[in-house]
Enzyme design. Structure first.
Site, mmCIF file in Angstrom:
data_model
loop_
_atom_site.group_PDB
_atom_site.id
_atom_site.type_symbol
_atom_site.label_atom_id
_atom_site.label_comp_id
_atom_site.label_asym_id
_atom_site.label_seq_id
_atom_site.Cartn_x
_atom_site.Cartn_y
_atom_site.Cartn_z
ATOM 1 C CG ASN A 32 -0.203 -0.044 2.599
ATOM 2 O OD1 ASN A 32 1.074 0.035 2.431
ATOM 3 N ND2 ASN A 32 -0.952 -0.075 3.683
ATOM 4 C CB SER A 124 14.337 -8.438 13.194
ATOM 5 O OG SER A 124 15.079 -7.835 13.393
ATOM 6 C CB ALA A 125 19.274 -10.079 14.306
ATOM 7 C CB THR A 126 15.389 -6.910 16.749
ATOM 8 O OG1 THR A 126 15.163 -6.147 17.891
ATOM 9 C CG2 THR A 126 14.197 -7.204 16.277
ATOM 10 C CE1 TYR A 149 10.381 -4.033 12.559
ATOM 11 C CE2 TYR A 149 12.301 -4.330 13.800
ATOM 12 C CZ TYR A 149 11.472 -4.442 12.626
ATOM 13 O OH TYR A 149 12.148 -5.039 11.746
ATOM 14 C CE LYS A 153 9.445 -7.664 11.772
ATOM 15 N NZ LYS A 153 8.888 -7.809 10.467
ATOM 16 N NE ARG A 292 21.429 3.885 17.641
ATOM 17 C CZ ARG A 292 20.967 3.396 16.427
ATOM 18 N NH1 ARG A 292 20.578 4.464 15.478
ATOM 19 N NH2 ARG A 292 21.546 2.297 15.971
ATOM 20 N N GLY A 294 19.701 2.166 24.082
ATOM 21 C CA GLY A 294 18.984 0.782 23.498
ATOM 22 C C GLY A 294 20.299 0.153 22.469
HETATM 23 P P1 NAD Z 1 10.257 -1.591 4.085
HETATM 24 O O1 NAD Z 1 9.793 -0.371 4.487
HETATM 25 O O2 NAD Z 1 11.224 -0.944 2.869
HETATM 26 O O3 NAD Z 1 9.223 -2.216 3.213
HETATM 27 C C1 NAD Z 1 8.080 -2.609 3.925
HETATM 28 C C2 NAD Z 1 7.076 -2.545 2.792
HETATM 29 O O4 NAD Z 1 5.595 -3.100 3.303
HETATM 30 C C3 NAD Z 1 6.809 -1.009 2.339
HETATM 31 O O5 NAD Z 1 6.719 -0.929 0.905
HETATM 32 C C4 NAD Z 1 5.369 -0.769 2.967
HETATM 33 O O6 NAD Z 1 4.679 0.140 1.992
HETATM 34 C C5 NAD Z 1 4.736 -2.139 3.015
HETATM 35 N N1 NAD Z 1 3.971 -2.028 4.104
HETATM 36 C C6 NAD Z 1 3.676 -1.907 5.253
HETATM 37 N N2 NAD Z 1 2.538 -2.270 5.997
HETATM 38 C C7 NAD Z 1 1.538 -2.477 4.922
HETATM 39 C C8 NAD Z 1 0.297 -3.051 4.894
HETATM 40 N N3 NAD Z 1 -0.347 -3.113 5.841
HETATM 41 N N4 NAD Z 1 -0.087 -3.412 3.480
HETATM 42 C C9 NAD Z 1 0.792 -3.355 2.615
HETATM 43 N N5 NAD Z 1 1.815 -2.937 2.417
HETATM 44 C C10 NAD Z 1 2.444 -2.570 3.424
HETATM 45 O O7 NAD Z 1 11.187 -2.178 4.785
HETATM 46 P P2 NAD Z 1 12.057 -3.385 4.508
HETATM 47 O O8 NAD Z 1 13.393 -2.853 4.858
HETATM 48 O O9 NAD Z 1 12.072 -3.939 2.836
HETATM 49 O O10 NAD Z 1 11.655 -4.502 5.329
HETATM 50 C C11 NAD Z 1 11.055 -5.769 4.965
HETATM 51 C C12 NAD Z 1 10.718 -6.307 6.032
HETATM 52 O O11 NAD Z 1 11.930 -6.855 6.900
HETATM 53 C C13 NAD Z 1 9.610 -5.967 7.334
HETATM 54 O O12 NAD Z 1 8.875 -6.544 7.667
HETATM 55 C C14 NAD Z 1 10.977 -5.283 8.374
HETATM 56 O O13 NAD Z 1 10.468 -5.303 9.424
HETATM 57 C C15 NAD Z 1 11.645 -6.860 8.154
HETATM 58 N N6 NAD Z 1 13.246 -6.413 8.537
HETATM 59 C C16 NAD Z 1 13.825 -5.322 7.880
HETATM 60 C C17 NAD Z 1 15.072 -5.132 8.514
HETATM 61 C C18 NAD Z 1 15.929 -3.876 7.963
HETATM 62 O O14 NAD Z 1 16.961 -3.471 8.315
HETATM 63 N N7 NAD Z 1 15.578 -3.329 6.624
HETATM 64 C C19 NAD Z 1 15.732 -5.920 9.501
HETATM 65 C C20 NAD Z 1 14.879 -7.044 9.898
HETATM 66 C C21 NAD Z 1 13.862 -7.257 9.548
HETATM 67 C C1 UD1 Z 2 18.840 -1.352 13.779
HETATM 68 C C2 UD1 Z 2 17.618 -1.534 14.692
HETATM 69 C C3 UD1 Z 2 17.394 -2.980 14.525
HETATM 70 C C4 UD1 Z 2 17.255 -3.380 12.924
HETATM 71 C C5 UD1 Z 2 18.346 -3.099 12.143
HETATM 72 C C6 UD1 Z 2 18.543 -3.283 10.994
HETATM 73 C C7 UD1 Z 2 17.401 0.206 16.497
HETATM 74 C C8 UD1 Z 2 17.890 0.527 17.929
HETATM 75 N N1 UD1 Z 2 17.776 -0.896 16.039
HETATM 76 O O1 UD1 Z 2 19.869 -1.764 14.532
HETATM 77 O O2 UD1 Z 2 16.115 -3.348 15.333
HETATM 78 O O3 UD1 Z 2 17.018 -4.802 13.079
HETATM 79 O O4 UD1 Z 2 18.865 -1.609 12.604
HETATM 80 O O5 UD1 Z 2 19.509 -2.849 10.040
HETATM 81 O O6 UD1 Z 2 17.286 1.051 15.599
HETATM 82 N N2 UD1 Z 2 25.607 4.436 14.295
HETATM 83 C C9 UD1 Z 2 26.304 5.095 14.446
HETATM 84 N N3 UD1 Z 2 26.062 6.225 13.907
HETATM 85 C C10 UD1 Z 2 24.722 6.528 13.008
HETATM 86 C C11 UD1 Z 2 24.114 5.299 13.088
HETATM 87 C C12 UD1 Z 2 24.280 3.972 13.466
HETATM 88 O O7 UD1 Z 2 27.366 5.147 15.123
HETATM 89 O O8 UD1 Z 2 24.347 7.646 12.697
HETATM 90 C C13 UD1 Z 2 26.003 2.740 14.861
HETATM 91 C C14 UD1 Z 2 25.256 2.040 15.963
HETATM 92 O O9 UD1 Z 2 25.461 2.519 17.080
HETATM 93 C C15 UD1 Z 2 25.561 0.564 15.785
HETATM 94 C C16 UD1 Z 2 25.812 0.658 14.166
HETATM 95 O O10 UD1 Z 2 26.265 1.840 13.836
HETATM 96 O O11 UD1 Z 2 26.828 0.332 16.338
HETATM 97 C C17 UD1 Z 2 24.585 -0.008 13.377
HETATM 98 O O12 UD1 Z 2 23.605 0.959 13.685
HETATM 99 P P1 UD1 Z 2 22.162 0.652 12.767
HETATM 100 O O13 UD1 Z 2 22.373 0.887 11.193
HETATM 101 O O14 UD1 Z 2 21.287 1.737 13.417
HETATM 102 O O15 UD1 Z 2 21.663 -0.707 13.018
HETATM 103 P P2 UD1 Z 2 21.522 -1.531 14.558
HETATM 104 O O16 UD1 Z 2 21.700 -0.472 15.617
HETATM 105 O O17 UD1 Z 2 22.069 -2.703 14.649
#
Ligand code: NAD
Ligand code: UD1
Length: 338
Positions: A32, A124-126, A149, A153, A292, A294
């Site tokens: 969407n 996610s690794a989270t 968030y 997951k 930062r 968290g």
């Molecule tokens: P993104 O925001 O680029 O993509 C998510 C897509 O879902 C978007 O295009 C958004 O418009 C769509 N969307 C959200 N809610 C919707 C709904 N109710 N109906 C239809 N479309 C909807 O994010 P991404 O980085 O591509 O991540 C994809 C998935 O992977 C997510 O679930 C995210 O939580 C998970 N994930 C992402 C990361 C990361 O770092 N990018 C890490 C771990 C997990």
């Molecule tokens: C973040 C999310 C995590 C998500 C992941 C996906 C948070 C608290 N966690 O994690 O849930 O799954 O992204 O990619 O947002 N850093 C800096 N300066 C910056 C930005 C980041 O020093 O401006 C450092 C951070 O402290 C960290 C590393 O870079 O050590 C990576 O940060 P980031 O890219 O935000 O990812 P995560 O913190 O791992």
């Protein structure tokens, strides 16, 4: 196979759709545009040289989803759709629980109605929380999550396990992504954050292009090799190929498997800055600021399960991640056209 990608216009979904089609599958996308925009779909079609069926629907909308399943014989679903801004989820938790969990429940209802039993989930690794030792391995206890968030997951992982427990036909793969970065080598699609980026790679590339003055490194007093935070960064194209492997695995197996998608190697913030500078021949000004809230000092994946079950491992290097990020940034200084 005909694969429905919810959230397939997003960062990871768009790269995965391309890898699926290149591997011989058909993709159908439902999104969407809550965090993406239509020009992404146009660019995906250009890369792949065909028009991917696309539905602009909220995946939580059962009737709209039903229509998609009536029009296409879907064999499997990859569920990317979800809201993902960690900080925002702390501010507006109900919106995150509503969107991420409702969309999953609607999907499960409609899949049951249409006898679709294969579900790949973007986890996610989270979910490993902040109490586990590294490397993170799939059989560790999950929980102690740091944001709404992250809890969405973990709750969705549980919902899927509950559904699979009473449906012996069901096959679920919970893909626990580490830190996806980089962009498609064409430079046509990549990560397009709204406003000032929170994550490291998009922040660095906006410093490199001059949109932001300098990188702020959040702490250099962590118990890591150089004091800065360590993460397992994975190229988005490797991650996308991991989905193709997961799908092929899920077609042949039943039950639930959680699988890490990472490289197994941790890099520090200073490693990233140095590699970005060397690979792209550009200077990244930075200053060290306080930690930062968290953040965890260091984490990376144990990747042996992905190799064993999926016969998949990440191949791209940190230099590839830096090069492709920079190509995407320079070719699209303002991201996607609206
Ligand atoms: P993104 O925001 O680029 O993509 C998510 C897509 O879902 C978007 O295009 C958004 O418009 C769509 N969307 C959200 N809610 C919707 C709904 N109710 N109906 C239809 N479309 C909807 O994010 P991404 O980085 O591509 O991540 C994809 C998935 O992977 C997510 O679930 C995210 O939580 C998970 N994930 C992402 C990361 C990361 O770092 N990018 C890490 C771990 C997990
Ligand atoms: C973040 C999310 C995590 C998500 C992941 C996906 C948070 C608290 N966690 O994690 O849930 O799954 O992204 O990619 O947002 N850093 C800096 N300066 C910056 C930005 C980041 O020093 O401006 C450092 C951070 O402290 C960290 C590393 O870079 O050590 C990576 O940060 P980031 O890219 O935000 O990812 P995560 O913190 O791992």
């Amino acid at each position: 196979m005909n694969i429905l990608l919810t959230g397939g216009a997003g960062y990871i979904g768009s790269h995965t759709a391309i890898e699926l089609i290149e591997a011989g599958h058909n993709a159908v996308i439902a999104d969407n545009f809550v965090n993406s925009n239509p020009s992404i779909v146009k660019r995906m079609n250009e890369i792949i040289g065909q028009t991917i069926p696309f539905y602009n629907i909220d995946v939580a909308d059962v009737a709209a989803l039903d229509e998609v399943f009536c029009k296409h014989k879907i064999d499997a679903v990859i569920h990317f759709a979800g809201l993902k801004a960690v900080g925002e989820s702390v501010q507006i938790p109900v919106k995150y629980y509503r969107n991420n969990i409702d969309s999953t429940l609607s999907l499960l209802e409609i899949m049951a109605k249409h006898n679709v039993h294969t579900f790949i989930f973007s986890s996610s690794a989270t979910v490993y929380g902040n109490m586990n030792n590294i490397p993170y391995i799939e059989n560790m206890h999950v929980g102690h999550c740091s944001s709404p968030y992250a809890w969405t997951k973990l709750f969705i992982e549980q919902i899927l396990a509950d559904v699979a427990a009473v449906n012996s036909d069901f096959s679920v793969v919970l893909l626990r992504y580490f830190n996806p970065v980089g962009a498609h080598p064409s430079g046509k699609i990549g990560e397009n954050p709204n406003g000032i980026p929170n994550n490291l790679f998009p922040y660095i590339s906006q410093v490199a292009i001059g949109k932001l003055a300098e990188l702020k490194i959040f702490g250099n007093d962590y118990p890591t090799k150089d004091g800065t935070g360590v993460r397992d960064y994975i190229h988005v194209v490797d991650l996308a190929k991991g989905h193709v492997a997961a799908l092929e695995y899920a077609e042949k197996h039943k039950g639930v498997e959680a699988i890490n998608l990472g490289t197994g190697t941790g890099y520090s913030v200073l490693d990233i800055v140095k590699t970005f500078e060397q690979t792209n021949n550009i200077k990244i000004p930075y200053q060290i600021v306080s930690r930062r809230a968290g953040d965890i000092a260091e984490y990376y994946a144990d990747v042996s399960k992905a190799l064993l079950l999926l016969n998949w491992k990440a191949k791209k290097t940190l230099a590839d991640m830096c090069r492709d990020t920079w190509r995407w940034q320079t070719q699209n200084p303002d991201g996607y056209e609206k």
